[in-house]
Scaffold this motif. Structure first.
Motif, mmCIF file in Angstrom:
data_model
loop_
_atom_site.group_PDB
_atom_site.id
_atom_site.type_symbol
_atom_site.label_atom_id
_atom_site.label_comp_id
_atom_site.label_asym_id
_atom_site.label_seq_id
_atom_site.Cartn_x
_atom_site.Cartn_y
_atom_site.Cartn_z
ATOM 1 N N LEU A 231 0.836 -1.205 0.000
ATOM 2 C CA LEU A 231 0.000 0.000 0.000
ATOM 3 C C LEU A 231 0.871 1.255 0.000
ATOM 4 N N LEU A 232 1.905 1.231 0.819
ATOM 5 C CA LEU A 232 2.814 2.384 0.857
ATOM 6 C C LEU A 232 3.563 2.538 -0.455
ATOM 7 N N LEU A 233 3.995 1.408 -1.033
ATOM 8 C CA LEU A 233 4.686 1.464 -2.320
ATOM 9 C C LEU A 233 3.762 2.002 -3.411
ATOM 10 N N MET A 234 2.536 1.502 -3.425
ATOM 11 C CA MET A 234 1.588 1.943 -4.449
ATOM 12 C C MET A 234 1.241 3.419 -4.290
ATOM 13 N N SER A 235 1.270 3.905 -3.063
ATOM 14 C CA SER A 235 1.016 5.333 -2.879
ATOM 15 C C SER A 235 2.104 6.154 -3.570
ATOM 16 N N LEU A 236 3.327 5.635 -3.562
ATOM 17 C CA LEU A 236 4.407 6.318 -4.274
ATOM 18 C C LEU A 236 4.147 6.346 -5.778
ATOM 19 N N TYR A 237 3.533 5.283 -6.298
ATOM 20 C CA TYR A 237 3.235 5.222 -7.728
ATOM 21 C C TYR A 237 2.049 6.095 -8.125
ATOM 22 N N HIS A 238 1.040 6.177 -7.261
ATOM 23 C CA HIS A 238 -0.257 6.650 -7.727
ATOM 24 C C HIS A 238 -0.800 7.890 -7.031
ATOM 25 N N VAL A 239 -0.259 8.285 -5.885
ATOM 26 C CA VAL A 239 -0.792 9.453 -5.194
ATOM 27 C C VAL A 239 -0.693 10.703 -6.065
ATOM 28 N N ASP A 240 0.394 10.847 -6.793
ATOM 29 C CA ASP A 240 0.553 12.026 -7.649
ATOM 30 C C ASP A 240 -0.527 12.077 -8.728
ATOM 31 N N ILE A 241 -0.837 10.911 -9.327
ATOM 32 C CA ILE A 241 -1.886 10.861 -10.346
ATOM 33 C C ILE A 241 -3.239 11.223 -9.741
ATOM 34 N N LEU A 242 -3.551 10.632 -8.580
ATOM 35 C CA LEU A 242 -4.845 10.875 -7.944
ATOM 36 C C LEU A 242 -5.005 12.341 -7.552
ATOM 37 N N MET A 243 -3.949 12.938 -6.976
ATOM 38 C CA MET A 243 -4.032 14.342 -6.581
ATOM 39 C C MET A 243 -4.093 15.267 -7.789
ATOM 40 N N LEU A 244 -3.326 14.966 -8.799
ATOM 41 C CA LEU A 244 -3.302 15.816 -9.989
ATOM 42 C C LEU A 244 -4.666 15.830 -10.667
ATOM 43 N N GLN A 245 -5.358 14.680 -10.647
ATOM 44 C CA GLN A 245 -6.693 14.590 -11.237
ATOM 45 C C GLN A 245 -7.675 15.540 -10.542
ATOM 46 N N GLN A 246 -7.457 15.782 -9.257
ATOM 47 C CA GLN A 246 -8.368 16.638 -8.506
ATOM 48 C C GLN A 246 -8.133 18.130 -8.764
ATOM 49 N N PHE A 247 -6.916 18.494 -9.186
ATOM 50 C CA PHE A 247 -6.573 19.910 -9.319
ATOM 51 C C PHE A 247 -6.368 20.359 -10.764
ATOM 52 N N ARG A 248 -6.224 19.412 -11.692
ATOM 53 C CA ARG A 248 -5.935 19.788 -13.077
ATOM 54 C C ARG A 248 -6.840 19.025 -14.037
ATOM 55 N N GLU A 249 -6.844 19.463 -15.300
ATOM 56 C CA GLU A 249 -7.635 18.806 -16.328
ATOM 57 C C GLU A 249 -7.035 17.451 -16.684
ATOM 58 N N SER A 250 -7.880 16.593 -17.279
ATOM 59 C CA SER A 250 -7.431 15.240 -17.638
ATOM 60 C C SER A 250 -6.264 15.266 -18.615
ATOM 61 N N ALA A 251 -6.221 16.291 -19.497
ATOM 62 C CA ALA A 251 -5.125 16.365 -20.467
ATOM 63 C C ALA A 251 -3.778 16.512 -19.768
ATOM 64 N N GLU A 252 -3.718 17.316 -18.709
ATOM 65 C CA GLU A 252 -2.465 17.471 -17.966
ATOM 66 C C GLU A 252 -2.098 16.180 -17.246
ATOM 67 N N VAL A 253 -3.098 15.481 -16.739
ATOM 68 C CA VAL A 253 -2.853 14.178 -16.109
ATOM 69 C C VAL A 253 -2.288 13.200 -17.134
ATOM 70 N N GLY A 254 -2.845 13.231 -18.349
ATOM 71 C CA GLY A 254 -2.348 12.342 -19.397
ATOM 72 C C GLY A 254 -0.902 12.619 -19.761
ATOM 73 N N ASN A 255 -0.538 13.899 -19.866
ATOM 74 C CA ASN A 255 0.852 14.242 -20.189
ATOM 75 C C ASN A 255 1.802 13.871 -19.044
ATOM 76 N N TYR A 256 1.333 14.078 -17.824
ATOM 77 C CA TYR A 256 2.176 13.695 -16.689
ATOM 78 C C TYR A 256 2.369 12.183 -16.655
ATOM 79 N N ARG A 257 1.299 11.433 -16.943
ATOM 80 C CA ARG A 257 1.408 9.972 -16.982
ATOM 81 C C ARG A 257 2.364 9.535 -18.084
ATOM 82 N N ALA A 258 2.367 10.254 -19.193
ATOM 83 C CA ALA A 258 3.317 9.945 -20.266
ATOM 84 C C ALA A 258 4.756 10.117 -19.780
#
Length: 544
Positions: A231-258
Motif C-alpha cells: 500500500l505504501l509502495l503503491m502510494s508512491l506510484y499513484h498518489v501524484d496521479i490521484l491528486m493531480l486529477q483533482q486539481f488539473r484537467e485530464s489532459a495534464e494528467v495524461g501528459n504527466y502519466r506519459a
C-alpha cells in the motif's frame, strides 16, 4: 551469483525486455487513440484499481512465493502453502468484486470521483477476479522457481492486452475498450497459469487443510505486513496521479502519466532483480547465509546504479527528441516533468533489489517504516506543490519521494541484517555518471537530426560510460565475465574461460590491453546472453 539465481534473472529480464518493446509500441498508440484527456482518465482508473487490489491480492502474491521457496521439512509443505493461499485468493476476490459493485451501485464512486467515471467501475469489478487469479498463478510458479513459465505468461498478458485493447480503442470503445483488453488478457493468463500450477501440484489441495503445526499465524502476519508495505509502495506510484486529477484537467494528467511512463523504463532490470530476489534470498535467509546475502545485495546495488544511471543520462539527453516522436507533438509538455522525475527514478531503482532482499528475510517491520517515511514525504510534497505548480510540482514531489527510498532502505537493510553498500562504490559510480553526462548531453545537443540522434547517442554514450566506469574503478574488467559465467551455456562456459584468462594475465605488462579486449568480449557475450533469453531458450532445462 549462483546459476539458479542467474537463470531466474535471465528469464525475468528477457521477459521484461519483450514486454518493454511491446509497451513501447502500444503506449503511443493508446495515447493517440484515446487522446490526452482519455489517456488521463485511463491512467487515473488504473491507479485507483492498483491501490484497490493491494487489499485483494498483495499479501497473497508475496506470501505464496516466499513460503513456497523456503526449504521446509514439513510433509506436503508445498501443497499446504498453495492450498492455503488459493483459498484466501478465492475468498478475497469474491469480497473485492462485491464491494466494488456495491460502491458503484450505491453512488459512492460517483460521489468520490464524479459521474463520468462511475460506469467504468463495473468493468473494473470483473477485472478484480481475472487479475487475482492471474497474479496468484504467476507468483505460485515463481515460488516454485519456475520463472521459465511465469515470465512468458507476463508476455502473454501484455500481448493479449494489446491485441484486444488497441482494436477496441481504435473502433471507438475508448477507455472501456482498454479495460476490456486487460480483462481478456488476465483471464487467458489465469487459465494457462493455473493449468501449469496444476501440473506441479494438484489444485485439489485447496480442499486440504494442513496440520496444527502449519504456521498460519506467521503467514497471516506476513500477509498483513505485505499489504501495508505494498500500500505504501503503491502510494508512491499513484498518489501524484490521484491528486493531480483533482486539481488539473485530464489532459495534464495524461501528459504527466506519459512522463512517468518514460521514467519507469529505467526500472525494468531493477524490477527483474526485485522479482527474483524475494524468493531466491528467502532460501538464503533460511540457511543463515548472511555474508552471501550482503555480497549479493551490495554488488547488485553497484550494477543497478551503473546500468540505470547510463539509461537516465541518455533519456535526459534525448528527452526533447524522444517525447514528441514517441507520443506526438501533443505530449511536448511532458518533457519538463520527465527531466524532473529522472533523479528520483534512479534512486527508486536502486531501492528495489534492497527491498526485495529485506522481504526475503520475512521481517517487514523496518522495510515498512522506511517505505512509510518515503510515502509520507511524497504525500506531503504533492499536497503542497500540485495546487500551485501542477504536473511540475507533482514531478518534483514524486522525484524526492522516490529518491528517499534508496537512503531509507539502506538504513532498513542494516537493521534487517545485511549491508547493501559494502561493495557499492557509490563515490566512483556517482563520479562515472557525472563525468559521462557532459559529453553525452553535448553530443545529443550537437546532432540536429532527431533520428540520427536516436541512432548515434545511445551506443556512443554507452561506450563512453563504460570506459569512464573502468577508468575510475566503478567496474572491474572481470566482473561482467563473472556474472555471465553463471549464465547457461554457451554463454556461461565462454565467459568462464575468458574470465580465467583475464585473471591469469592481470599482473603482466600486457595485462591492461588484454583486459580491455576481454572486457569488450564480455560485452559481446552479454548481448549474446540476452539474445539467448529473447529467443526463448529454456535456461532451467540447460542448467538441469
Amino acid at each position: 551469483m549462483n546459476r539458479s539465481i542467474a537463470s531466474g534473472i535471465l528469464s525475468v529480464v528477457s521477459a521484461k525486455v519483450v514486454v518493454l518493446v511491446v509497451t513501447a509500441v502500444s503506449t503511443p498508440l493508446l495515447y493517440r487513440f484515446l487522446g490526452a484527456s482519455g489517456y488521463g482518465d485511463y491512467a487515473f482508473l488504473l491507479s485507483v484499481f492498483a491501490i484497490y487490489m493491494i487489499f485483494v491480492s498483495s499479501g497473497i502474491t508475496d506470501g505464496v512465493r516466499k513460503y513456497l521457496a523456503e526449504d521446509r521439512s514439513v510433509p506436503h509443505w508445498e501443497a499446504y502453502v498453495a492450498g492455503f493461499y488459493l483459498r484466501l485468493a478465492i475468498w478475497l476476490a469474491a469480497v473485492g468484486t462485491l464491494v466494488m459493485v456495491a460502491a458503484a451501485e450505491f453512488g459512492y464512486v460517483a460521489l468520490a470521483f464524479g459521474d463520468g467515471l462511475a460506469s467504468y467501475f463495473y468493468v473494473l469489478a470483473i477485472l478484480v477476479v481475472t487479475a487475482q487469479f492471474r497474479d496468484f498463478a504467476r507468483k505460485t510458479l515463481m515460488g516454485f522457481g519456475l520463472e521459465r513459465y511465469s515470465e512468458p505468461l507476463k508476455i502473454l498478458d501484455k500481448v493479449g492486452f494489446v491485441a484486444v485493447a488497441i482494436p477496441l480503442v481504435y473502433a471507438g470503445f475508448g477507455v472501456t475498450g482498454a479495460l476490456l483488453g486487460h480483462i481478456v488478457a488476465s483471464a487467458l493468463v489465469a487459465v494457462v497459469g493455473l493449468a501449469l500450477v496444476h501440473r506441479r501440484i494438484s489444485l485439489v489441495s485447496v480442499f486440504s487443510h494442513p496440520s496444527t503445526g502449519f504456521p498460519r499465524k506467521r503467514m497471516l502476519t506476513f500477509n498483513s505486513m505485505s499489504i501495508v508495505l505494498v500500500l505504501l509502495l503503491m502510494s508512491l506510484y499513484h498518489v501524484d496521479i490521484l491528486m493531480l486529477q483533482q486539481f488539473r484537467e485530464s489532459a495534464e494528467v495524461g501528459n504527466y502519466r506519459a512522463a512517468l511512463q518514460l521514467a519507469e523504463f529505467l526500472w525494468f532490470v531493477p524490477l527483474a532483480l526485485q522479482t527474483v530476489f524475494v524468493h531466491s534470498t528467502s532460501e538464503l535467509w533460511s540457511r543463515g547465509r548472511t555474508r552471501k546475502i550482503t555480497e549479493l545485495a551490495s554488488r547488485t546495488t553497484r550494477y543497478a546504479f551503473l546500468l540505470t544511471a547510463v539509461m537516465a543520462v541518455g533519456l535526459a539527453a534525448l528527452a526533447d527528441v524522444a517525447v514528441p516522436l514517441y507520443f506526438g507533438p501533443e505530449a511536448e509538455p511532458a518533457i519538463e516533468p520527465l527531466l524532473l522525475l529522472l533523479p528520483g527514478a534512479l534512486g527508486f531503482a536502486l531501492a528495489r533489489p534492497i527491498l526485495a532482499v529485506s522481504q526475503g528475510n520475512g521481517t517487514l517491520r523496518y522495510p515498512v517504516v522506511a517505505t512509510g517515511v518515503a510515502a509520507g514525504i511524497n504525500v506531503v510534497l504533492n499536497a503542497l506543490l500540485i495546487p500551485s505548480y501542477g504536473m511540475r510540482g507533482a514531478a518534483v514531489a514524486t522525484s524526492v519521494g522516490y529518491g528517499s527510498m534508496f537512503v531509507l532502505h539502506c538504513w532498513s537493510a542494516r537493521l534487517v541484517g545485511f549491508d547493501p553498500l559494502a561493495d557499492a562504490r557509490l563515490a566512483r559510480t556517482v563520479l562515472t555518471t557525472a563525468l559521462s553526462a557532459v559529453p553525452i548531453v553535448a553530443l545529443a545537443a550537437a546532432i540536429e537530426n532527431p533520428w540520427l540522434a536516436l541512432t548515434v547517442v545511445p551506443p556512443v554514450g554507452l561506450a563512453l560510460f563504460v570506459t569512464v566506469a573502468l577508468l575510475v574503478g566503478a567496474l572491474d574488467p572481470t566482473e561482467p565475465l563473472e556474472v555471465l559465467a553463471a549464465f547457461p551455456d554457451p554463454v556461461g562456459s565462454a565467459a568462464a574461460g575468458l574470465q580465467a584468462r583475464l585473471e591469469g594475465v592481470g599482473g603482466t605488462a600486457s595485462g591492461n590491453w588484454l583486459q580491455i579486449l576481454l572486457f569488450v568480449a564480455g560485452l559481446v557475450l552479454l548481448v549474446a546472453g540476452l539474445v539467448v533469453g529473447l529467443l526463448g531458450i529454456d535456461a532451467g532445462t540447460v542448467l538441469a
